[in-house]
Design a protein around this motif. Structure first.
Motif, PDB file in Angstrom:
ATOM      1  N   THR A 196       0.828  -1.206   0.000  1.00  0.00           N
ATOM      2  CA  THR A 196       0.000   0.000   0.000  1.00  0.00           C
ATOM      3  C   THR A 196       0.859   1.251   0.000  1.00  0.00           C
ATOM      4  OG1 THR A 196      -1.705  -1.185   1.246  1.00  0.00           O
ATOM      5  CG2 THR A 196      -1.880   1.206   1.184  1.00  0.00           C
ATOM      6  N   THR A 197       1.917   1.243   0.800  1.00  0.00           N
ATOM      7  CA  THR A 197       2.809   2.404   0.867  1.00  0.00           C
ATOM      8  C   THR A 197       3.422   2.700  -0.485  1.00  0.00           C
ATOM      9  OG1 THR A 197       3.305   1.991   3.200  1.00  0.00           O
ATOM     10  CG2 THR A 197       4.875   3.343   1.965  1.00  0.00           C
ATOM     11  N   LEU A 198       3.872   1.657  -1.189  1.00  0.00           N
ATOM     12  CA  LEU A 198       4.469   1.852  -2.510  1.00  0.00           C
ATOM     13  C   LEU A 198       3.451   2.417  -3.488  1.00  0.00           C
ATOM     14  CD1 LEU A 198       6.769   1.514  -4.557  1.00  0.00           C
ATOM     15  CD2 LEU A 198       5.937  -0.819  -4.966  1.00  0.00           C
ATOM     16  N   ILE A 199       2.249   1.854  -3.511  1.00  0.00           N
ATOM     17  CA  ILE A 199       1.222   2.330  -4.436  1.00  0.00           C
ATOM     18  C   ILE A 199       0.884   3.787  -4.162  1.00  0.00           C
ATOM     19  CG2 ILE A 199      -1.208   2.069  -5.096  1.00  0.00           C
ATOM     20  CD1 ILE A 199      -0.827  -0.970  -4.646  1.00  0.00           C
ATOM     21  N   LYS A 200       0.768   4.138  -2.910  1.00  0.00           N
ATOM     22  CA  LYS A 200       0.447   5.530  -2.564  1.00  0.00           C
ATOM     23  C   LYS A 200       1.572   6.469  -2.978  1.00  0.00           C
ATOM     24  CE  LYS A 200      -1.905   6.335   1.282  1.00  0.00           C
ATOM     25  NZ  LYS A 200      -2.356   6.313   2.700  1.00  0.00           N
ATOM     26  N   GLU A 201       2.819   6.048  -2.797  1.00  0.00           N
ATOM     27  CA  GLU A 201       3.954   6.889  -3.195  1.00  0.00           C
ATOM     28  C   GLU A 201       3.969   7.089  -4.712  1.00  0.00           C
ATOM     29  OE1 GLU A 201       7.372   4.938  -1.637  1.00  0.00           O
ATOM     30  OE2 GLU A 201       7.127   5.758   0.387  1.00  0.00           O
ATOM     31  N   ILE A 202       3.684   6.025  -5.467  1.00  0.00           N
ATOM     32  CA  ILE A 202       3.652   6.146  -6.923  1.00  0.00           C
ATOM     33  C   ILE A 202       2.596   7.141  -7.355  1.00  0.00           C
ATOM     34  CG2 ILE A 202       3.083   4.912  -9.058  1.00  0.00           C
ATOM     35  CD1 ILE A 202       4.365   2.409  -7.791  1.00  0.00           C
TER      36      ILE A 202
END
Length: 307
Positions: A18-24
Motif C-alpha cells: 500500500t505504501t508503494l502504491i500511494k507513493e507512486i
C-alpha cells in the motif's frame, strides 16, 4: 476498446504494498484526477483512507476472493470509472493462475515486495507461496534491507525461481539499488580503492547512493578536468547511460590540496579522499573529493564509458 494497462503489486501482508502504491500515485500526476483505479485484495496496516482518495482523486474498490477478480467484474469497473490504468494490490494467497483479465487489459508490470528482515523465515516455510509471488514479476524489491547480511543469498534464492526479473534492495533512506558490495568490481573493504577505467560509472552510482560507506576512503583513478571553479575544479567522464543518444557527464567537485596548476581538458591521475559536505556551487550537500595527489597524464581524448 481502449487499452487499459494493469499493474500488479504483490507481496506478503505488511510487505509495504500500500505504501508503494500511494507513493507512486502521489508522485505521478498521470495517476491522479480520476485516471487510476486501485483494487485492493487485502487489508493491511496502511489504508487508503477517504481523505487520501479524495485528495488524489483515485477510485478504489476491494475484493475478497480471486473469483471476484474476473473479466466480467473488470469490464464493469471500466464502464463505471473509465480509468487510464488499474493498479491491483494483490493477495499472495490468491492463485495467480486463476486470473482472467479482458484482452484489452494487459498486465504491463508485476512488482513484488519482500521484507528482507523476515524473508528467510517465510521462504524456508512457504516456498510454494514465494514461487507464486515472484515467477511472473519483472521487478522484485527487498525493502527494509539495512543491516541484513544475507542479501546475496536471498537474491540467489529468488533468482532460482525467476531468472528474468530485476532485483532491487531498498533501505531506510528510500534509495533503491541493484548493487551489492559483492557485485562491485573493486574491493570496497579497502581504505584505498584503485579504479580501473571501466569501473568509473559503477563507482559513481554506488557512491551517490551509499556515500556513507565511502566516507573517508581514498580513491585513485584516471579522469579529465571538465571545469575550473572559484574554489574547486570538476572532474569526471562522459558515460552512455542507455543508448548512443543518452550520453551524460558524470562528475565531481574536487578541492585541490596539492597546488597543482590545471587546465580544462587535462587528463590526470587523481588520488583523493571522499567526503560528503556542503558545496557552495551546488548549494547542497554532495559528494566532494579532496585531492591529495595529482599526476598529469599525456593528453588524450575522453572516450565515452558505459555501464
Amino acid at each position: 476498446m481502449v487499452e487499459v494497462p494493469i499493474f500488479i503489486v504483490n507481496g506478503l501482508l505488511e510487505s509495504g504494498k500500500t505504501t508503494l502504491i500511494k507513493e507512486i500515485i502521489e508522485n505521478n500526476a498521470s495517476y491522479q484526477s480520476g485516471n487510476t483505479l486501485v483494487i485492493a485484495c487485502e487489508d493491511g496496516e496502511v489504508e487508503y483512507d477517504k481523505e487520501w482518495l479524495k485528495t488524489y482523486d483515485v477510485h478504489f474498490v476491494s475484493v475478497t476472493s480471486v473469483e471476484e477478480l474476473n473479466s466480467k467484474f473488470l469490464i464493469q469497473l471500466d464502464e463505471q470509472y473509465q480509468p487510464t490504468q488499474i493498479v491491483i494490490e494483490y493477495n499472495c494467497f490468491f492463485d495467480i493462475e486463476q486470473l482472467d483479465f479482458p484482452e484489452y487489459m494487459p498486465v504491463y508490470q508485476q512488482i513484488t515486495l519482500i521484507d528482507a528482515t523476515t524473508f528467510s523465515l517465510y521462504f524456508n516455510n512457504m516456498k510454494q507461496i514465494f514461487n507464486n509471488l515472484v515467477k511472473y514479476s519483472s521487478l522484485i524489491i527487498f525493502n527494509r534491507s539495512d543491516g541484513v547480511k544475507d542479501l546475496a543469498t536471498y537474491r540467489r534464492q529468488i533468482r532460482a525461481l525467476n531468472t528474468e526479473c530485476q532485483i532491487g534492495f531498498e533501505g531506510k533512506n528510500g534509495q533503491l539499488t541493484s548493487m551489492l558490495d559483492e557485485d562491485l568490481p573493486y574491493d570496497i573493504t579497502k581504505d584505498t580503492i584503485l579504479l580501473e577505467e571501466d569501473d568509473y560509472p559503477t563507482w559513481y552510482i554506488d557512491v551517490f547512493d551509499n556515500f556513507e560507506k565511502y566516507q573517508g576512503k581514498t580513491i585513485r583513478f584516471k579522469t579529465f578536468v571538465r571545469d575550473i571553479l572559484k574554489d574547486t575544479f570538476v572532474v569526471g567522464r562522459n558515460v552512455m547511460t542507455c543508448c548512443e543518444n543518452d550520453i551524460q557527464f558524470l562528475g565531481y567537485e574536487v578541492v585541490d590540496e596539492t597546488g597543482t596548476f590545471l587546465s580544462i581538458g587535462d587528463c590526470i591521475f587523481l588520488e583523493a579522499t571522499i567526503t560528503h559536505e556542503y558545496s557552495s556551487f551546488a548549494q547542497e550537500e554532495v559528494v566532494i573529493l579532496h585531492a591529495k595527489k595529482i599526476s598529469k597524464l599525456p593528453k588524450e581524448e575522453d572516450h565515452v564509458l558505459s555501464f
